[in-house]
Design a protein around this motif. Structure first.
Motif, short mmCIF file in Angstrom:
data_model
loop_
_atom_site.label_atom_id
_atom_site.label_comp_id
_atom_site.label_asym_id
_atom_site.label_seq_id
_atom_site.Cartn_x
_atom_site.Cartn_y
_atom_site.Cartn_z
N LYS A 181 0.81 -1.23 0.00
CA LYS A 181 0.00 0.00 0.00
C LYS A 181 0.84 1.27 0.00
CE LYS A 181 -3.82 -2.22 2.33
NZ LYS A 181 -4.67 -2.28 3.47
N ASP A 182 1.80 1.36 -0.91
CA ASP A 182 2.67 2.54 -0.94
C ASP A 182 2.39 3.46 -2.12
OD1 ASP A 182 3.61 0.98 -2.98
OD2 ASP A 182 5.72 1.20 -2.49
N GLY A 183 1.40 3.13 -2.93
CA GLY A 183 1.14 3.91 -4.13
C GLY A 183 0.24 5.11 -3.89
N LYS A 184 0.27 6.00 -4.86
CA LYS A 184 -0.58 7.18 -4.84
C LYS A 184 -1.46 7.12 -6.08
CE LYS A 184 3.03 9.74 -2.55
NZ LYS A 184 4.25 10.45 -2.80
N THR A 187 -3.55 9.83 -13.09
CA THR A 187 -4.01 10.70 -14.17
C THR A 187 -2.89 11.58 -14.72
OG1 THR A 187 -4.71 12.39 -12.58
CG2 THR A 187 -6.37 10.78 -13.28
N LYS A 188 -1.78 11.70 -14.01
CA LYS A 188 -0.66 12.52 -14.46
C LYS A 188 0.34 11.72 -15.30
CE LYS A 188 -1.15 15.59 -10.63
NZ LYS A 188 -1.20 16.97 -10.72
N TYR A 193 3.10 5.68 -21.48
CA TYR A 193 3.77 4.93 -20.42
C TYR A 193 2.86 3.88 -19.80
CZ TYR A 193 7.17 8.73 -20.76
OH TYR A 193 8.09 9.64 -21.21
N LEU A 194 1.57 4.14 -19.80
CA LEU A 194 0.62 3.18 -19.22
C LEU A 194 0.51 1.91 -20.07
CD1 LEU A 194 -2.23 5.60 -18.07
CD2 LEU A 194 -0.53 4.44 -16.64
#
Length: 141
Positions: free
Chosen positions: A53-56, A61-62, A67-68
């Motif tokens: 659980k370290d993601g933001k 959306t940025k 890259y996705l």
């Protein structure tokens, strides 16, 4: 040191994955193997994500859409690796894979692709890659 350790494990697991995938593909096919491998990787990453659980997520959306799509390259990576192992064996396949990685990272550093800060390259780096290529050619004979 920690980065080098992760790089070492990454390289080792790429090799193990390639060998395992080559065996799986003999029974079910290469694209089927790529699908199963990608799915297994997704499941493991999701499980780890639930614990870490370290993601933001709001920052998603940025991220540039190009890259996705990078995860989709995994299917091509798996297919290419498995096919190569079947045709030329594990040692030459992984050697060629490493050389391709070095050449591509050299170009990325040189050109600044993917918003990477451009790095000045010295002749010794080019000589080093050339020596690796010569080594793989020798290894192949």
């Amino acid at each position: 040191m920690k980065g080098s350790l992760f790089a070492f494990f990454g390289g080792a697991f790429i090799t193990l994955q390639g060998v395992a995938n080559a065996h799986i593909s003999q029974d079910i096919g290469t694209w089927q193997t790529a699908t199963i491998t990608q799915f297994a990787g997704f499941v493991l990453a999701l499980i780890i994500l639930l614990f870490v659980k370290d993601g933001k997520w709001q920052m998603l959306t940025k991220v540039k859409p190009l890259y996705l799509t990078s995860g989709a390259l995994g299917a091509i990576i798996i297919f290419s690796n498995v096919t190569s192992i079947h045709k030329i064996g594990v040692t030459i396949s992984i050697s060629a894979l490493l050389i391709a990685q070095l050449c591509m990272t050299y170009l990325v550093d040189l050109t600044g692709w993917f918003d990477v800060v451009k790095q000045k390259k010295r002749p010794l780096q080019f000589i080093g890659i050339s020596m690796m290529i010569a080594g793989v050619v020798i290894l192949g004979y």
